[in-house]
Motif scaffolding. Structure first.
Motif, short mmCIF file in Angstrom:
data_model
loop_
_atom_site.label_atom_id
_atom_site.label_comp_id
_atom_site.label_asym_id
_atom_site.label_seq_id
_atom_site.Cartn_x
_atom_site.Cartn_y
_atom_site.Cartn_z
N MET A 1 0.81 -1.21 0.00
CA MET A 1 0.00 0.00 0.00
C MET A 1 0.86 1.27 0.00
N VAL A 2 2.01 1.21 0.65
CA VAL A 2 2.91 2.36 0.64
C VAL A 2 3.25 2.75 -0.79
N ALA A 3 3.55 1.75 -1.62
CA ALA A 3 3.90 2.02 -3.01
C ALA A 3 2.71 2.58 -3.78
N ARG A 4 1.51 2.06 -3.52
CA ARG A 4 0.32 2.56 -4.21
C ARG A 4 0.07 4.02 -3.86
N ALA A 5 0.24 4.37 -2.61
CA ALA A 5 0.05 5.77 -2.20
C ALA A 5 1.10 6.66 -2.85
N ALA A 6 2.33 6.21 -2.86
CA ALA A 6 3.42 7.02 -3.41
C ALA A 6 3.26 7.26 -4.90
N ARG A 7 2.60 6.33 -5.60
CA ARG A 7 2.42 6.47 -7.05
C ARG A 7 1.35 7.48 -7.43
N ALA A 8 0.50 7.87 -6.50
CA ALA A 8 -0.58 8.81 -6.82
C ALA A 8 0.00 10.15 -7.22
N THR A 9 -0.35 10.60 -8.42
CA THR A 9 0.24 11.82 -8.96
C THR A 9 -0.54 13.08 -8.61
N ASP A 10 -1.82 12.92 -8.28
CA ASP A 10 -2.64 14.05 -7.88
C ASP A 10 -3.75 13.54 -6.97
N LEU A 11 -4.60 14.45 -6.49
CA LEU A 11 -5.63 14.06 -5.54
C LEU A 11 -6.68 13.14 -6.15
N VAL A 12 -7.00 13.34 -7.42
CA VAL A 12 -7.98 12.46 -8.07
C VAL A 12 -7.44 11.03 -8.12
N ASP A 13 -6.19 10.90 -8.48
CA ASP A 13 -5.53 9.60 -8.53
C ASP A 13 -5.49 8.98 -7.14
N LEU A 14 -5.14 9.77 -6.15
CA LEU A 14 -5.07 9.29 -4.77
C LEU A 14 -6.44 8.85 -4.27
N ASP A 15 -7.46 9.65 -4.51
CA ASP A 15 -8.80 9.31 -4.05
C ASP A 15 -9.28 7.97 -4.64
N GLY A 16 -8.97 7.75 -5.89
CA GLY A 16 -9.34 6.49 -6.52
C GLY A 16 -8.63 5.31 -5.89
N ALA A 17 -7.35 5.49 -5.58
CA ALA A 17 -6.58 4.41 -4.95
C ALA A 17 -7.08 4.14 -3.54
N VAL A 18 -7.37 5.19 -2.79
CA VAL A 18 -7.91 5.03 -1.43
C VAL A 18 -9.19 4.20 -1.47
N SER A 19 -10.06 4.51 -2.41
CA SER A 19 -11.37 3.87 -2.48
C SER A 19 -11.30 2.38 -2.78
N ASN A 20 -10.14 1.92 -3.21
CA ASN A 20 -9.98 0.51 -3.58
C ASN A 20 -8.98 -0.20 -2.66
N CYS A 21 -8.88 0.26 -1.42
CA CYS A 21 -7.95 -0.34 -0.47
C CYS A 21 -8.66 -1.46 0.31
N PHE A 22 -7.95 -2.59 0.46
CA PHE A 22 -8.46 -3.74 1.21
C PHE A 22 -7.39 -4.22 2.21
N ALA A 23 -6.59 -3.30 2.73
CA ALA A 23 -5.41 -3.68 3.51
C ALA A 23 -5.72 -4.21 4.90
N CYS A 24 -6.83 -3.81 5.50
CA CYS A 24 -7.12 -4.17 6.89
C CYS A 24 -8.34 -5.10 6.95
N PRO A 25 -8.15 -6.39 7.16
CA PRO A 25 -9.26 -7.34 7.10
C PRO A 25 -10.41 -7.01 8.04
N ARG A 26 -10.13 -6.60 9.26
CA ARG A 26 -11.20 -6.30 10.21
C ARG A 26 -12.04 -5.13 9.72
N LEU A 27 -11.41 -4.10 9.21
CA LEU A 27 -12.14 -2.93 8.73
C LEU A 27 -12.91 -3.24 7.45
N VAL A 28 -12.33 -4.02 6.57
CA VAL A 28 -13.03 -4.41 5.35
C VAL A 28 -14.30 -5.18 5.71
N ALA A 29 -14.19 -6.12 6.62
CA ALA A 29 -15.35 -6.92 7.02
C ALA A 29 -16.42 -6.06 7.65
N TRP A 30 -16.03 -5.12 8.48
CA TRP A 30 -16.99 -4.28 9.18
C TRP A 30 -17.69 -3.31 8.23
#
Length: 237
Positions: A1-30
């Motif tokens: 995820m660190v690499a995915r965040a670092a690759r975001a070139t602008d806020l639109v790109d970042l927002d899209g990447a954030v919206s597709n994060c599945f890094a934390c199993p407990r939070l995803v399930a909830w």
């Protein structure tokens, strides 16, 4: 995820990447369970049920750092502090301060526009009982760090809503601004103020939770004072 965040070139790109994060199993399930079961009042609505990106001006001089999206607020609407009572209080205050074009925030397409301000959370998924774990906070941190990096040229002050957000700022200070956090850390409190040499000023504000606003621990006047101070520090008229 660190690499995915670092690759975001602008806020639109970042927002899209954030919206597709599945890094934390407990939070995803909830977040997905809440979106599936729903609250009775919203049973006919389609829940967002995903991480919630930041919202506001790309050239913000004022940042507002919260804890995490609400289960039936941002997790439902897809926009931070939108569709819950905490948002009702926050955006009414931003409107009084001249930082929002309207006092309400009910849906992602309601026409709300922020002036000189961007809102983001330390944790991007709704957590059970509004309590992310330290591991979840640290796992999510690259999103916050990249967002601050992208708005760094204009950002002048950050308002931390609650002690969790206050504590979450110090790693940003180190990783984004290359500045060692003060030791000992300044204590959180409503109206607390810390300033560094090359980083945004940090202001403390009690969280706009129902627990605080319903009991009078946080009043509209107290919020107005914090945002007036933020505008002054940020050079916003």
């Amino acid at each position: 995820m660190v690499a995915r965040a670092a690759r975001a070139t602008d806020l639109v790109d970042l927002d899209g990447a954030v919206s597709n994060c599945f890094a934390c199993p407990r939070l995803v399930a909830w977040r997905e369970e809440v979106a599936r079961v729903k609250r009775a009042a919203f049973r006919d609505q389609q829940y967002w049920g995903r991480p919630v990106p930041g919202f506001g001006a790309p050239d913000a001089r004022i940042g507002i750092l919260g804890l995490a999206p609400a289960a039936h607020g941002g997790n439902r609407t897809g926009r931070i502090f939108t569709g819950d009572r905490s948002g009702d209080v926050l955006f009414a205050a931003l409107h009084r301060a001249g930082l929002a074009n309207q006092p309400t925030s009910v849906a992602a397409d309601d026409g709300l526009v922020l002036r000189d301000t961007r809102i983001f959370a330390a944790v991007r998924c709704a957590p059970p009982d509004n309590k992310p774990t330290p591991v979840e906070r640290d796992t999510c941190a690259p999103w916050l760090h990249r967002e601050v990096t992208l708005i760094r040229p204009t950002l002048r002050v950050v308002v931390a809503l609650g002690a969790f957000a206050w504590a979450g700022w110090w790693p940003v200070l180190r990783d984004v601004y290359g500045q060692q956090p003060p030791s000992p850390r300044p204590a959180f409190g409503h109206g607390a103020h810390w300033s560094g040499s090359s980083a945004p000023a940090l202001l403390g504000c009690y969280h706009v939770s129902q627990q605080n606003t319903f009991t009078g621990r946080l009043t509209p006047g107290m919020l107005d004072d914090v945002f007036a101070r933020a505008k002054q520090l940020a050079g916003v008229d």
